[in-house]
Design an enzyme around this catalytic site. Structure first.
Site, short mmCIF file in Angstrom:
data_model
loop_
_atom_site.label_atom_id
_atom_site.label_comp_id
_atom_site.label_asym_id
_atom_site.label_seq_id
_atom_site.Cartn_x
_atom_site.Cartn_y
_atom_site.Cartn_z
N LYS A 66 0.83 -1.20 0.00
CA LYS A 66 0.00 0.00 0.00
C LYS A 66 0.87 1.26 0.00
O LYS A 66 1.96 1.27 0.58
CB LYS A 66 -0.88 -0.06 1.25
CG LYS A 66 -1.92 1.03 1.39
CD LYS A 66 -2.74 0.76 2.65
CE LYS A 66 -3.85 1.79 2.83
NZ LYS A 66 -4.67 1.47 4.03
N SER A 85 -9.43 1.72 2.77
CA SER A 85 -8.54 2.55 1.99
C SER A 85 -7.51 1.76 1.17
O SER A 85 -6.85 2.32 0.30
CB SER A 85 -7.80 3.51 2.93
OG SER A 85 -7.00 2.80 3.86
N SER A 86 -7.37 0.46 1.46
CA SER A 86 -6.38 -0.35 0.72
C SER A 86 -6.97 -0.87 -0.59
O SER A 86 -6.74 -2.03 -0.97
CB SER A 86 -5.92 -1.52 1.60
OG SER A 86 -5.52 -1.09 2.87
N ILE A 146 -7.88 0.03 10.35
CA ILE A 146 -8.38 0.36 11.69
C ILE A 146 -9.90 0.23 11.73
O ILE A 146 -10.46 -0.19 12.72
CB ILE A 146 -7.94 1.77 12.13
CG1 ILE A 146 -8.30 1.98 13.62
CG2 ILE A 146 -8.58 2.86 11.28
CD1 ILE A 146 -7.75 3.24 14.20
N GLY A 147 -10.56 0.56 10.63
CA GLY A 147 -12.02 0.49 10.58
C GLY A 147 -12.53 -0.30 9.41
O GLY A 147 -13.69 -0.18 9.03
N GLY A 148 -11.66 -1.12 8.79
CA GLY A 148 -12.09 -1.94 7.67
C GLY A 148 -11.25 -1.82 6.43
O GLY A 148 -11.59 -2.36 5.38
N SER A 149 -10.10 -1.13 6.49
CA SER A 149 -9.33 -0.80 5.29
C SER A 149 -8.66 -1.99 4.63
O SER A 149 -8.20 -1.87 3.49
CB SER A 149 -8.28 0.27 5.61
OG SER A 149 -8.90 1.50 5.86
#
Length: 451
Positions: A150, A225-226, A246-249
């Site tokens: 990433k 984000s990934s 952290i929240g689903g990335s």
């Protein structure tokens, strides 16, 4: 009015109010001009970054073509079809050469990128690293495996933009811990992949490199984000990649693109070594984890990462090596599961997937126990959200004083910009309405409906 302390420091000076007005106006104009100049510089760097990417991908394609001309016998389709575990086996027994694997994946990554716009940088050093890996006395667990990383994962000499133009021009001074460990295990990072702006959006778009789309459906997002990692791996351009979460990335791109992803609880972000691009943004960082096409690939990756090199280089990672005995055990397990937590509204397909998995596990001899996580609303509202935005989003919003907001993130950033009092009022007014519309009946604690 001049403060009293200033009067004490300058007791003999008589200041004309008109002079003060001129000074203040001049300072304001100078500040605005300076801010405008910095923004223009950021925009110029963004244009330059796009040109650099075109040049880098051109060099990548040129290297691939030269290899193809010299090695026409390489069977690319056979290499691309191999799962990671089998690929490593063939590399170690020398039935496949690391060169053929690297250049095959470089070629496929170029093809996927043309299709979905997922690659942001070509790591040219991979060619030299290939020779270093071949010269290693002991072949690591990921010997000769080309990997993608990433954008935000630090690689010496390459920029971690985090989707912001203001960080262009500041390459990493050294490899991140993650990259160092991967290299010691014989892996070869060869590309960096696209992300959402500031790593906080569930789409994958920024003003530097544009929008990445889902390889399975170009009208859909690969997740974020990934998202660049998800798109590249799903398209076949990488056999193993790394994102942050952290929240689903990691989990969202893996879900959107039909992949397997893992958010470990121990590999914290300084294992990826973000440079100054994330200073002041620690609230928005997360765990580093692998993404691949199957679970066996994730397991092999974790075997490689949970090693002495990782524990020595990053003292924040608990020194717990991969437990092969537990992983390979056939002892029946007691597994808790739930198909709703009473907080998030899930589509039927996700709940169906949970129940199908439950059935398969039960058929394999395991005991499945339904439950509902306790106090999920408290965990989400008081712990997660308030922890994530402990400063009220100030550090995040500060990043956009020099950068424009990507259109896909506008509604999100505008929400953060609302005055605190207005947020409290809106939350008070809308919370009962949202609860009534989306969660008219919350399951009782310890019970899950299977209807």
């Amino acid at each position: 009015m001049i403060p009293e302390k200033m009067r004490q420091l300058l007791p003999e000076v008589e200041l004309d109010p008109s002079v003060i007005s001129v000074v203040l106006c001049s300072s304001t104009v100078a500040f605005l001009v300076l801010k405008w100049m910095v923004k223009k510089l950021v925009q110029q760097r963004m244009r330059e970054a796009r040109r650099n990417r075109v040049r880098a991908l051109g060099l990548m394609e040129e290297a691939v073509q030269q290899f193809k001309q010299k090695n026409p016998e390489v069977q690319a389709s056979r290499i691309l079809s191999l799962p990671l575990v089998e690929l490593v086996k063939k590399l170690k027994e020398d039935s496949l050469s690391p060169e053929s694997v690297l250049y095959t994946y470089m070629d496929k990554a170029l093809e996927v990128n043309r299709d979905v716009n997922c690659v942001t940088d070509f790591i040219q050093e991979c060619v030299h690293l290939l020779q270093e890996v071949k010269a290693q006395r002991e072949k690591g667990l990921l010997y000769g495996v080309p990997i993608s990383i990433k954008d935000s994962i630090g690689y010496e000499g390459h920029v971690s933009t985090c989707g912001l133009g203001q960080y262009l021009g500041y390459p990493e001074r050294e490899d991140s811990v993650l990259v160092k460990v991967l290299k010691k295990q014989g892996a070869i990072p060869f590309v960096k992949t696209n992300i959402s702006q500031c790593l906080i959006n569930y789409d994958c778009s920024n003003l530097i490199f544009g929008q990445t789309v889902n390889p399975l459906n170009h009208k859909k997002s690969p997740g974020g984000s990934s998202g660049g990692e998800g798109a590249l791996i799903a398209g076949g351009g990488s056999v193993l990649g790394f994102g942050t979460d952290i929240g689903g990335s990691i989990r969202l791109p893996s879900s959107f693109c039909g992949l397997c992803g893992l958010k470990p609880t121990g590999l914290v972000l300084n294992s990826s070594g973000l440079n100054s691009a994330l200073q002041g943004m620690s609230n928005f960082t997360g765990m580093v984890g692998p993404m691949a096409r199957d679970v066996d690939s994730l397991a092999l990756c974790m075997r490689a990462l949970l090693c002495d090199d990782m524990f020595h280089l990053d003292p924040t990672v608990p020194p717990l090596p991969f437990n092969e005995e537990v992983y390979s055990s056939s002892t029946p397990l007691r597994i808790g599961y739930y198909d709703t937590d009473g907080y998030f509204l899930l589509p039927p397909c996700m709940r169906r997937a949970v129940h199908e998995t439950r059935t398969l596990l039960q058929e394999a001899g395991h005991t499945l126990i339904p439950f509902v996580p306790p106090r999920i609303d408290y965990v989400m509202n008081e712990l997660f959200m308030k922890g994530l935005f402990a400063d009220g989003g100030a550090a995040l919003l500060e990043k956009f004083e020099l950068d424009s907001v990507d259109p896909n993130s506008c509604s999100q950033i505008n929400c953060y910009r609302l005055p605190f009092l207005l947020k409290k009022i809106l939350a008070f007014l809308t919370k009962p309405l949202v609860s009534y519309i989306f969660f008219p009946s919350v399951p009782e604690r310890g019970h899950v409906s299977h209807s």
